[in-house]
Design a protein around this motif. Structure first.
Motif, short mmCIF file in Angstrom:
data_model
loop_
_atom_site.label_atom_id
_atom_site.label_comp_id
_atom_site.label_asym_id
_atom_site.label_seq_id
_atom_site.Cartn_x
_atom_site.Cartn_y
_atom_site.Cartn_z
N THR A 101 -0.99 18.08 13.32
CA THR A 101 -0.78 17.19 14.06
C THR A 101 0.49 15.79 13.15
OG1 THR A 101 -3.18 16.35 13.99
CG2 THR A 101 -2.31 17.85 15.55
N GLY A 102 0.01 14.87 13.66
CA GLY A 102 0.33 13.31 12.33
C GLY A 102 1.93 12.79 13.89
N GLN A 103 2.20 12.06 12.76
CA GLN A 103 3.28 11.33 12.93
C GLN A 103 4.65 11.02 11.79
OE1 GLN A 103 2.87 7.80 15.49
NE2 GLN A 103 4.27 7.42 15.35
N ASP A 104 5.26 11.45 12.28
CA ASP A 104 6.71 10.87 11.52
C ASP A 104 6.93 9.55 11.89
OD1 ASP A 104 8.62 10.94 9.48
OD2 ASP A 104 9.95 11.88 10.68
N TRP A 105 6.66 8.02 10.90
CA TRP A 105 6.67 6.98 11.43
C TRP A 105 7.71 5.97 10.46
CZ3 TRP A 105 2.77 3.94 13.13
CH2 TRP A 105 1.39 4.93 13.51
N ALA A 106 8.78 6.70 10.04
CA ALA A 106 10.13 6.66 9.53
C ALA A 106 10.59 6.02 10.28
CB ALA A 106 10.98 7.23 8.86
N PRO A 107 10.88 7.13 11.77
CA PRO A 107 12.04 6.10 13.27
C PRO A 107 11.30 5.47 13.72
CG PRO A 107 11.41 8.72 12.83
CD PRO A 107 10.53 8.16 11.71
N SER A 108 10.17 4.93 13.60
CA SER A 108 9.77 3.72 14.05
C SER A 108 9.88 2.56 12.98
CB SER A 108 8.31 4.10 14.67
OG SER A 108 7.56 4.28 14.25
N VAL A 109 9.66 2.37 11.80
CA VAL A 109 9.77 1.45 11.27
C VAL A 109 11.17 1.44 11.27
CG1 VAL A 109 10.00 1.16 9.01
CG2 VAL A 109 7.08 1.94 10.04
N ALA A 110 11.78 2.30 10.76
CA ALA A 110 13.53 1.73 10.78
C ALA A 110 14.14 1.48 12.27
CB ALA A 110 14.53 3.41 10.60
N ALA A 111 13.37 1.71 13.34
CA ALA A 111 13.81 1.24 14.48
C ALA A 111 13.41 -0.43 14.51
CB ALA A 111 13.14 1.78 15.12
N ARG A 112 12.06 -0.28 13.91
CA ARG A 112 11.83 -2.17 14.01
C ARG A 112 12.96 -2.74 13.00
NH1 ARG A 112 6.64 0.47 13.12
NH2 ARG A 112 5.62 0.04 14.78
N ILE A 113 13.64 -2.49 12.46
CA ILE A 113 13.76 -3.11 11.61
C ILE A 113 15.25 -3.05 11.63
CG2 ILE A 113 15.01 -2.97 8.95
CD1 ILE A 113 12.79 -1.85 7.72
N GLN A 114 15.82 -1.70 12.55
CA GLN A 114 17.21 -1.97 13.67
C GLN A 114 16.98 -3.38 14.68
OE1 GLN A 114 17.69 2.17 14.12
NE2 GLN A 114 19.98 1.48 13.72
N ALA A 115 16.82 -2.85 15.11
CA ALA A 115 16.35 -4.46 16.04
C ALA A 115 16.05 -5.24 15.85
CB ALA A 115 15.28 -4.03 17.20
N ASP A 116 15.57 -5.93 14.58
CA ASP A 116 14.92 -7.17 14.04
C ASP A 116 16.60 -7.58 12.83
OD1 ASP A 116 13.53 -9.14 12.95
OD2 ASP A 116 13.27 -8.42 11.43
N LEU A 117 17.20 -6.79 12.52
CA LEU A 117 18.53 -7.27 11.54
C LEU A 117 19.67 -6.57 11.49
CD1 LEU A 117 16.41 -6.08 7.78
CD2 LEU A 117 16.66 -8.75 8.97
N GLY A 118 19.35 -5.71 12.86
CA GLY A 118 20.62 -5.12 13.04
C GLY A 118 21.65 -3.96 12.33
N ALA A 119 20.47 -3.63 11.55
CA ALA A 119 20.89 -2.71 10.28
C ALA A 119 21.72 -1.50 11.13
CB ALA A 119 19.27 -2.41 9.98
N GLU A 120 22.01 -1.04 9.97
CA GLU A 120 22.96 0.85 10.83
C GLU A 120 22.00 1.41 9.66
OE1 GLU A 120 27.28 0.67 10.01
OE2 GLU A 120 27.23 -1.61 11.68
#
Length: 133
Positions: A113-132
């Motif tokens: 079990t466990g979570q891959d945190w990369a997608p959620s961290v990336a989504a926060r940055i994308q929402a904040d900065l408009g990153a691609e």
């Protein structure tokens, strides 16, 4: 029979400890997600990255001039926790664009079990900065 069980137990212990991921073992060359941020100052990219890496995670290592943030997710009932690294290139320099690489690893390769945190961290940055991606 007891000798065989001792050898088996020792083998499991050794393989379990050698298959662990640590904060120090996170590298930018590990797999993960890479974002590209254009037309934003480094200070804004850094601030967004710190915010994303501290949401539901505990920052363990931070170095603005190197462009590195490392966090960890605590162990829970069904997980031993995870370690997450964020690497910004070029670090601390004025640039037209920055690459943000996010790596997430389970603490143990034996951990199911466990979570891959990369997608959620990336989504926060994308929402904040408009990153691609």
């Amino acid at each position: 029979m007891k000798q065989w069980l001792r050898v088996l137990g020792l083998g499991l212990l050794v393989s379990g400890t050698s298959a662990c991921s640590t904060i120090g073992g996170l590298e930018a060359s590990d797999g993960g997600i890479t974002l590209e941020v254009a037309n934003k100052p480094y200070a804004e990219v850094w601030k967004s990255s710190v915010n994303a890496m501290s949401t539901n995670l505990a920052i363990v290592e931070i170095n603005k001039s190197a462009g590195v943030i490392k966090s960890e997710a605590p162990a829970g009932l069904a997980t031993w926790g995870e370690v997450v690294g964020l690497f910004i290139t070029p670090p601390g320099k004025v640039s037209d664009s920055y690459k943000i690489h996010i790596v997430s690893k389970k603490r143990s390769k034996l951990q199911i079990t466990g979570q891959d945190w990369a997608p959620s961290v990336a989504a926060r940055i994308q929402a904040d900065l408009g990153a691609e991606l």
